[in-house]
Every structure is written in C-alpha cells, then in structure tokens.
Design a protein around this motif. Structure first.
Motif, PDB file in Angstrom:
ATOM      1  N   LYS A 307     -22.170 -78.377 -63.889  1.00 58.08           N
ATOM      2  CA  LYS A 307     -22.257 -77.341 -62.865  1.00 58.08           C
ATOM      3  C   LYS A 307     -22.721 -77.932 -61.532  1.00 58.08           C
ATOM      4  CE  LYS A 307     -22.758 -73.789 -66.324  1.00 58.08           C
ATOM      5  NZ  LYS A 307     -23.503 -72.656 -66.891  1.00 58.08           N
ATOM      6  N   ARG A 308     -23.121 -79.205 -61.564  1.00 60.85           N
ATOM      7  CA  ARG A 308     -23.476 -79.912 -60.324  1.00 60.85           C
ATOM      8  C   ARG A 308     -22.247 -80.456 -59.615  1.00 60.85           C
ATOM      9  NH1 ARG A 308     -25.273 -85.070 -58.446  1.00 60.85           N
ATOM     10  NH2 ARG A 308     -24.632 -86.087 -60.379  1.00 60.85           N
ATOM     11  N   PHE A 309     -21.167 -80.718 -60.368  1.00 60.90           N
ATOM     12  CA  PHE A 309     -19.977 -81.357 -59.809  1.00 60.90           C
ATOM     13  C   PHE A 309     -19.069 -80.346 -59.106  1.00 60.90           C
ATOM     14  CE2 PHE A 309     -20.089 -84.873 -63.290  1.00 60.90           C
ATOM     15  CZ  PHE A 309     -21.215 -85.405 -62.690  1.00 60.90           C
ATOM     16  N   THR A 310     -19.551 -79.816 -58.009  1.00 61.72           N
ATOM     17  CA  THR A 310     -18.786 -78.860 -57.228  1.00 61.72           C
ATOM     18  C   THR A 310     -19.060 -79.109 -55.756  1.00 61.72           C
ATOM     19  OG1 THR A 310     -18.445 -76.502 -56.765  1.00 61.72           O
ATOM     20  CG2 THR A 310     -20.650 -77.163 -57.411  1.00 61.72           C
ATOM     21  N   ASP A 316     -24.788 -71.927 -49.977  1.00 61.55           N
ATOM     22  CA  ASP A 316     -24.399 -71.602 -48.610  1.00 61.55           C
ATOM     23  C   ASP A 316     -23.761 -72.776 -47.894  1.00 61.55           C
ATOM     24  OD1 ASP A 316     -25.315 -68.996 -48.762  1.00 61.55           O
ATOM     25  OD2 ASP A 316     -27.352 -69.561 -48.211  1.00 61.55           O
ATOM     26  N   GLU A 317     -23.923 -73.991 -48.409  1.00 59.16           N
ATOM     27  CA  GLU A 317     -23.339 -75.161 -47.767  1.00 59.16           C
ATOM     28  C   GLU A 317     -22.878 -76.154 -48.822  1.00 59.16           C
ATOM     29  OE1 GLU A 317     -26.581 -78.437 -46.814  1.00 59.16           O
ATOM     30  OE2 GLU A 317     -26.779 -76.725 -45.448  1.00 59.16           O
ATOM     31  N   ILE A 318     -22.281 -77.260 -48.395  1.00 58.55           N
ATOM     32  CA  ILE A 318     -21.727 -78.223 -49.346  1.00 58.55           C
ATOM     33  C   ILE A 318     -22.822 -78.794 -50.239  1.00 58.55           C
ATOM     34  CG2 ILE A 318     -19.794 -78.804 -47.849  1.00 58.55           C
ATOM     35  CD1 ILE A 318     -21.256 -81.427 -47.161  1.00 58.55           C
ATOM     36  N   SER A 319     -22.417 -79.234 -51.412  1.00 57.13           N
ATOM     37  CA  SER A 319     -23.374 -79.685 -52.426  1.00 57.13           C
ATOM     38  C   SER A 319     -23.797 -81.129 -52.272  1.00 57.13           C
ATOM     39  CB  SER A 319     -22.753 -79.514 -53.817  1.00 57.13           C
ATOM     40  OG  SER A 319     -21.673 -80.431 -53.975  1.00 57.13           O
ATOM     41  N   TRP A 320     -22.979 -81.956 -51.595  1.00 59.21           N
ATOM     42  CA  TRP A 320     -23.185 -83.405 -51.498  1.00 59.21           C
ATOM     43  C   TRP A 320     -23.066 -84.087 -52.860  1.00 59.21           C
ATOM     44  CZ3 TRP A 320     -23.674 -85.705 -46.693  1.00 59.21           C
ATOM     45  CH2 TRP A 320     -23.904 -84.824 -45.621  1.00 59.21           C
ATOM     46  N   ALA A 321     -22.497 -83.410 -53.840  1.00 63.63           N
ATOM     47  CA  ALA A 321     -22.335 -83.976 -55.185  1.00 63.63           C
ATOM     48  C   ALA A 321     -20.965 -84.634 -55.320  1.00 63.63           C
ATOM     49  CB  ALA A 321     -22.499 -82.880 -56.228  1.00 63.63           C
ATOM     50  N   PRO A 322     -20.811 -85.607 -56.212  1.00 57.58           N
ATOM     51  CA  PRO A 322     -19.508 -86.264 -56.415  1.00 57.58           C
ATOM     52  C   PRO A 322     -18.532 -85.331 -57.130  1.00 57.58           C
ATOM     53  CG  PRO A 322     -21.089 -87.051 -58.031  1.00 57.58           C
ATOM     54  CD  PRO A 322     -21.856 -86.171 -57.091  1.00 57.58           C
ATOM     55  N   VAL A 323     -17.270 -85.382 -56.707  1.00 57.27           N
ATOM     56  CA  VAL A 323     -16.273 -84.521 -57.338  1.00 57.27           C
ATOM     57  C   VAL A 323     -15.007 -85.280 -57.734  1.00 57.27           C
ATOM     58  CG1 VAL A 323     -17.055 -82.378 -56.245  1.00 57.27           C
ATOM     59  CG2 VAL A 323     -15.397 -83.825 -55.053  1.00 57.27           C
ATOM     60  N   HIS A 324     -14.933 -86.593 -57.413  1.00 60.54           N
ATOM     61  CA  HIS A 324     -13.732 -87.349 -57.750  1.00 60.54           C
ATOM     62  C   HIS A 324     -14.083 -88.758 -58.250  1.00 60.54           C
ATOM     63  CE1 HIS A 324     -11.937 -84.336 -54.906  1.00 60.54           C
ATOM     64  NE2 HIS A 324     -11.119 -84.252 -55.939  1.00 60.54           N
ATOM     65  N   GLU A 391      -2.329 -81.775 -52.516  1.00 61.61           N
ATOM     66  CA  GLU A 391      -1.233 -82.696 -52.223  1.00 61.61           C
ATOM     67  C   GLU A 391      -1.764 -84.010 -51.651  1.00 61.61           C
ATOM     68  OE1 GLU A 391      -1.369 -79.528 -51.307  1.00 61.61           O
ATOM     69  OE2 GLU A 391       0.124 -78.706 -52.708  1.00 61.61           O
ATOM     70  N   GLU A 392      -2.733 -83.931 -50.767  1.00 58.39           N
ATOM     71  CA  GLU A 392      -3.314 -85.142 -50.187  1.00 58.39           C
ATOM     72  C   GLU A 392      -4.012 -85.979 -51.260  1.00 58.39           C
ATOM     73  OE1 GLU A 392      -4.492 -84.011 -45.616  1.00 58.39           O
ATOM     74  OE2 GLU A 392      -5.692 -83.131 -47.231  1.00 58.39           O
ATOM     75  N   LEU A 393      -4.742 -85.342 -52.128  1.00 54.46           N
ATOM     76  CA  LEU A 393      -5.449 -86.059 -53.191  1.00 54.46           C
ATOM     77  C   LEU A 393      -4.479 -86.710 -54.161  1.00 54.46           C
ATOM     78  CD1 LEU A 393      -8.274 -83.453 -53.907  1.00 54.46           C
ATOM     79  CD2 LEU A 393      -8.631 -85.786 -53.084  1.00 54.46           C
ATOM     80  N   ALA A 394      -3.355 -86.072 -54.414  1.00 51.08           N
ATOM     81  CA  ALA A 394      -2.366 -86.609 -55.358  1.00 51.08           C
ATOM     82  C   ALA A 394      -1.853 -87.965 -54.904  1.00 51.08           C
ATOM     83  CB  ALA A 394      -1.216 -85.631 -55.529  1.00 51.08           C
ATOM     84  N   GLY A 395      -1.874 -88.215 -53.619  1.00 51.45           N
ATOM     85  CA  GLY A 395      -1.405 -89.495 -53.105  1.00 51.45           C
ATOM     86  C   GLY A 395      -2.296 -90.661 -53.481  1.00 51.45           C
ATOM     87  N   TYR A 396      -3.499 -90.371 -53.984  1.00 48.81           N
ATOM     88  CA  TYR A 396      -4.426 -91.431 -54.378  1.00 48.81           C
ATOM     89  C   TYR A 396      -4.450 -91.639 -55.895  1.00 48.81           C
ATOM     90  CZ  TYR A 396      -6.239 -91.348 -49.607  1.00 48.81           C
ATOM     91  OH  TYR A 396      -6.358 -91.441 -48.232  1.00 48.81           O
ATOM     92  N   GLY A 397      -3.568 -90.993 -56.616  1.00 50.89           N
ATOM     93  CA  GLY A 397      -3.528 -91.154 -58.063  1.00 50.89           C
ATOM     94  C   GLY A 397      -4.441 -90.167 -58.763  1.00 50.89           C
ATOM     95  N   LEU A 399      -7.646 -88.870 -59.816  1.00 54.62           N
ATOM     96  CA  LEU A 399      -9.051 -88.991 -59.411  1.00 54.62           C
ATOM     97  C   LEU A 399      -9.962 -88.060 -60.207  1.00 54.62           C
ATOM     98  CD1 LEU A 399      -8.733 -89.088 -55.500  1.00 54.62           C
ATOM     99  CD2 LEU A 399      -8.615 -90.974 -57.129  1.00 54.62           C
ATOM    100  N   ALA A 400      -9.452 -87.488 -61.287  1.00 51.39           N
ATOM    101  CA  ALA A 400     -10.191 -86.440 -61.994  1.00 51.39           C
ATOM    102  C   ALA A 400     -11.415 -86.995 -62.710  1.00 51.39           C
ATOM    103  CB  ALA A 400      -9.275 -85.748 -63.000  1.00 51.39           C
ATOM    104  N   LEU A 401     -12.546 -86.368 -62.463  1.00 50.78           N
ATOM    105  CA  LEU A 401     -13.742 -86.550 -63.278  1.00 50.78           C
ATOM    106  C   LEU A 401     -13.757 -85.461 -64.349  1.00 50.78           C
ATOM    107  CD1 LEU A 401     -16.501 -87.216 -60.567  1.00 50.78           C
ATOM    108  CD2 LEU A 401     -15.786 -88.811 -62.368  1.00 50.78           C
ATOM    109  N   PRO A 402     -14.453 -85.681 -65.455  1.00 51.79           N
ATOM    110  CA  PRO A 402     -14.571 -84.612 -66.451  1.00 51.79           C
ATOM    111  C   PRO A 402     -15.165 -83.361 -65.815  1.00 51.79           C
ATOM    112  CG  PRO A 402     -15.415 -86.682 -67.318  1.00 51.79           C
ATOM    113  CD  PRO A 402     -15.174 -86.910 -65.865  1.00 51.79           C
ATOM    114  N   ARG A 403     -14.619 -82.209 -66.164  1.00 46.10           N
ATOM    115  CA  ARG A 403     -15.113 -80.947 -65.627  1.00 46.10           C
ATOM    116  C   ARG A 403     -16.126 -80.287 -66.545  1.00 46.10           C
ATOM    117  NH1 ARG A 403     -15.198 -81.250 -60.953  1.00 46.10           N
ATOM    118  NH2 ARG A 403     -15.516 -78.998 -60.818  1.00 46.10           N
ATOM    119  N   SER A 404     -16.345 -80.869 -67.709  1.00 49.16           N
ATOM    120  CA  SER A 404     -17.310 -80.321 -68.659  1.00 49.16           C
ATOM    121  C   SER A 404     -17.795 -81.456 -69.553  1.00 49.16           C
ATOM    122  CB  SER A 404     -16.661 -79.236 -69.524  1.00 49.16           C
ATOM    123  OG  SER A 404     -15.660 -79.813 -70.364  1.00 49.16           O
ATOM    124  N   LEU A 405     -18.906 -81.218 -70.235  1.00 48.33           N
ATOM    125  CA  LEU A 405     -19.391 -82.206 -71.182  1.00 48.33           C
ATOM    126  C   LEU A 405     -18.374 -82.429 -72.287  1.00 48.33           C
ATOM    127  CD1 LEU A 405     -21.587 -84.091 -72.272  1.00 48.33           C
ATOM    128  CD2 LEU A 405     -22.661 -82.101 -73.380  1.00 48.33           C
TER     129      LEU A 405
END
Length: 457
Positions: A307-310, A316-324, A391-397, A399-405
């Motif tokens: 739930k941190r990876f968002t 109210d503002e960005i999380s500064w957490a990693p998402v990719h 679409e922009e992200l797809a150009g980098y291959g 990049l998915a991190l696990p979305r759950s344990l």
C-alpha cells in the motif's frame, strides 16, 4: 592453533570480557538472533555465565518460533554461539548487554536463520574480493493511542497542510524523543549526522554513518529496540509498520549499498576516472533489477507493504515512493537510485518492516550475481514516472513491480538465485509462512468493505 587451544583462548577472552562487564555494572547478557520478522530472540544469561554462554551453553528450540524451520520436539536444539567482539551495553539500560549470535545445529551454521544467511553472502562477497558497505535511512512513526485513535507524539503535528516534512517547530517539540535517540546512537558510535521530522504526522528519520553489511544489520536490531524504549518512556509506541495510515506517508528504510575493494578499501562503485559510476556498479544494479520481485518479497515483507507503492493514493500530495522496476541517477520514483552526490546503490523498495539481515543479504546476493555475469542495467530513466502515460512507460520495457505480497511471492518462488543462496529449506519456509499470511489477509472482512457494502447491497 589446535581446536582445544583455540577453545581455551576463546574461553579466556570471554572470562576477561566478563570481568570487564561486571566492573561496568552489567548484570545480564542477551545473545540474540532474529526470527523471520527480524525480531530479536534470546535467553537472558547472568553475566557471570558469559564464558559458558560463549561455548554454546544456551540451546534453542527454534521450531517453536516464527518462520525458522520445522525442527520438531524430537530433534536436536540449536546452540547459540555469540560474536563477542560485537557485544554492546545498552546505553538506556546499562545493566543489560546484547551480543549478536549465530545459531548452530550439529556443529554447523543453522541454515534457516537470517543472520547466518547474511553471513554467507558477506563471505561470498569476500571470495570475490569485496566488502559490502551499507547505510540505512530508517523512517518510522511515534504515536500514542487516544480515545480519538492513534495520534502523533506531538499533538501540534495534526494540521490542515500537506506535510510537516523538515518542520523546525515540530522537530524541536519532539526533542524528548529525538534527543535521547541521538545521545544513545552516538554513544554506541553510530555517527548521527542529521535527523528530521519526515512528511507524516509523527514520522521521523535518522541519518548516520555507513558501515559493513553485517554490522549495519546488527545495529538496526538494536536501533529498533532503542526507538521502542524511548517512545515507551513517553507513553507512545514506535511503529515500523510500512503504511500505518492510509492518508499519510509510508515508512521506507532505504538500503544504500556499495562494494569496496577488500585490500585497499576503495569504493569500487566509483569509476577510476571521471568521478562517475564504474562498470561494477552498473553490473550490481542490473543484478538487483533482475531479481527485483524476489527482493521485494523480503524487503517489503507484509501485505501492508504494497500500500506504500503508489504515487498518491488517499494523500494530498505525491508519495515519493517507488512505483517502477528501473534505475535512475536521482529518480525517487524508481526501485533503484544511483545518487550523484555519493557512489552507492539506493534500493528504495525497502520499507520499515524489513528483516535487515535477510533483506540486505538478498540484495547483496543479487548484486553479486549481476557482477559475476556482467549484466547490463540499460540506460537510466531520469523522468518523473508518476506523470508518464502508459504508452510512454511501455517504451522502456517491462517496469512492473509486484503490486501485492502475493505477486512478490510468486516471483520469489520462481527465482532460482533466491532458492540457491537461501537454500531450498529456508526458501520454502519463508514462502510457506508468507503465503499463509496472504491467505489470512484475504479472509479478513475490513471496515472499508463493511462501510461500502453492508447496507448498500
């Protein structure tokens, strides 16, 4: 030196240490190891018995503990052999000393214990001519329970504003907690060079000197004990839950890791000329990215961790957490950051709930695998991925991190390196324990479900 003479020398050193501790006023010694959660476990030994403890007198039925293997009541116990050179007298309770301990079964290192796992990875690095150095940036909340729910250490922390990050006033008001922490940490030689109020209400971070991987993992066990004690003295708790409040920041614990030449001590992540990163550093980060899912399973080890990876969520503002799953030179939206102001890899997916011995160990093993295979991490991604389109992200291959344990465990199960370095039994124990956690979580009816469905449907 023969075995008997070596044992005699070891016992004599323990006797000298015992006498020194008695003179300092120490009464008891804990020889600690950690369970699957990184929580320290130990019997308490009167200081007079330290020499017998040093020989392994304290035996443990670890099969009764959390995630440490299935040693049944009919099988032998593990003996704890303390590393006496690492003994620490607790500055907040100086009648107690603690010393990290390796569990042994039938004369060999017990394979299903996290500290022993890290020991093996440190030895693997040494065989390649490296010393692994690690710095940690621990974040955590200090809160108290009230009739209105969990409230921050400093009541003034609650305000209608996006963040209290770096706030001077509330940092000063938190001195009853922060002051003793800095005093104790520096008394133990940690070298605190800054601390601050983080973005969350009642969230704090400490920055202190890096050291070798094993020492840092041992220190973080003591750090957690320290934080919990100081908070308790103020009628609060220190929580290392990854995302304790849905509308506030998660607590990371970034691992900053680098390799040094074993002989010269030179940081081999720094290029020989030009001041940039070396090929060794690039290979290391490629290894970490190649095993990202398995690493997430142990560095973000709870159902709450994900739930941190968002990028924002309920905040109210960005999380500064990693998402990719990628790397950037100063990109805090990614798993791996290669800072421009120091030569190390910052692994940002590590959260406050990590078992440091296990997490650092698997990061090190993955990085060494990348060095051995000369893996290529590709070009850095230096864009704000929070704002990029699909679409922009797809150009980098991919990049998915696990979305759950559960997803992380799927990747952990399929990761040959994780199984090889942990050993099949420990790998399976961790997997089974965490799968059970996922199943239990999936069966819980939450307040959100009740609120949204009970009367609507």
């Amino acid at each position: 030196m023969g075995r008997n003479r070596a044992e005699e020398w070891f016992v004599s050193q323990a006797e000298v240490l015992r006498d020194q501790l008695i003179e300092q006023g120490v009464k008891y010694v804990f020889g600690f190891y950690v369970d699957i959660h990184g929580v320290p476990k130990s019997k308490c030994v009167p200081v007079e018995s330290l020499p017998s403890m040093a020989k392994g007198s304290e035996l443990y039925t670890v099969g009764a503990l959390e995630g440490m293997g299935d040693l049944g009541p009919h099988e032998d116990e593990c003996a704890g052999i303390p590393d006496l050179d690492r003994l620490v007298v607790l500055p907040w309770k100086p009648e107690f000393a603690v010393v990290p301990t390796s569990l042994h079964l039938d004369g060999e290192l017990y394979p299903q214990e996290a500290r022993n796992f890290l020991l093996r990875q440190v030895e693997a690095a040494a065989e390649m001519g490296f010393v692994a150095n690690v710095g940690i940036e621990p974040e955590f909340y200090v809160v108290r329970e009230t009739a209105e729910g969990w409230e921050p250490l400093v009541p003034q922390d609650r305000l209608d504003a996006p963040t209290r990050g770096y706030d001077l006033e509330t940092t000063v008001l938190a001195e009853p907690f922060l002051g003793p922490m800095v005093e104790y940490m520096n008394g133990l030689g940690y070298g605190v060079y800054s601390f601050d109020h983080e973005g969350g209400d009642g969230q704090y971070e400490f920055n202190f000197d890096y050291t070798d991987a094993l020492t840092m993992a041992d220190r973080m066990v003591i750090f957690r004990l320290m934080a919990k004690h100081v908070a308790r003295e103020l009628g609060c708790i220190a929580t290392f839950m990854a995302k304790p409040f849905q509308d506030d920041f998660g607590s990371a614990s970034h691992v900053n890791i680098s390799l040094a030449d074993e002989e010269s001590g030179r940081n081999v992540f720094e290029a020989a000329s030009g001041g940039g990163y070396s090929d060794t550093a690039r290979h290391f980060v490629a290894g970490v990215l190649a095993h990202a899912g398995a690493i997430c399973a142990v560095t973000s080890p709870t159902v709450n961790s994900y739930k941190r990876f968002t990028s924002k969520g309920f905040m109210d503002e960005i999380s500064w957490a990693p998402v990719h799953r990628s790397w950037g030179e100063n990109n805090r939206t990614l798993m791996c950051r290669m800072p421009v102001n120091r030569h190390c890899l910052e692994v940002r997916t590590v959260d406050a709930s990590v078992n440091y011995h296990l997490g650092i160990g698997l990061i090190l093993a993955a990085g060494l695998d990348g060095v051995a295979k000369k893996l290529d991490p590709g070009e850095p991604l230096n864009r704000d991925t929070y704002r990029m389109t699909t679409e922009e992200l797809a150009g980098y291959g991919d990049l998915a991190l696990p979305r759950s344990l559960e997803q992380a465990l799927d990747q952990f199960e399929a990761d040959d390196l994780a199984e090889t370095v942990m050993g099949k039994e420990f790998h399976r124990t961790f997997l089974d324990y965490k799968r059970a956690e996922c199943r239990e979580y999936g069966s819980v009816v939450t307040d959100w479900e009740t609120r949204n469905y009970l009367q609507r449907l």
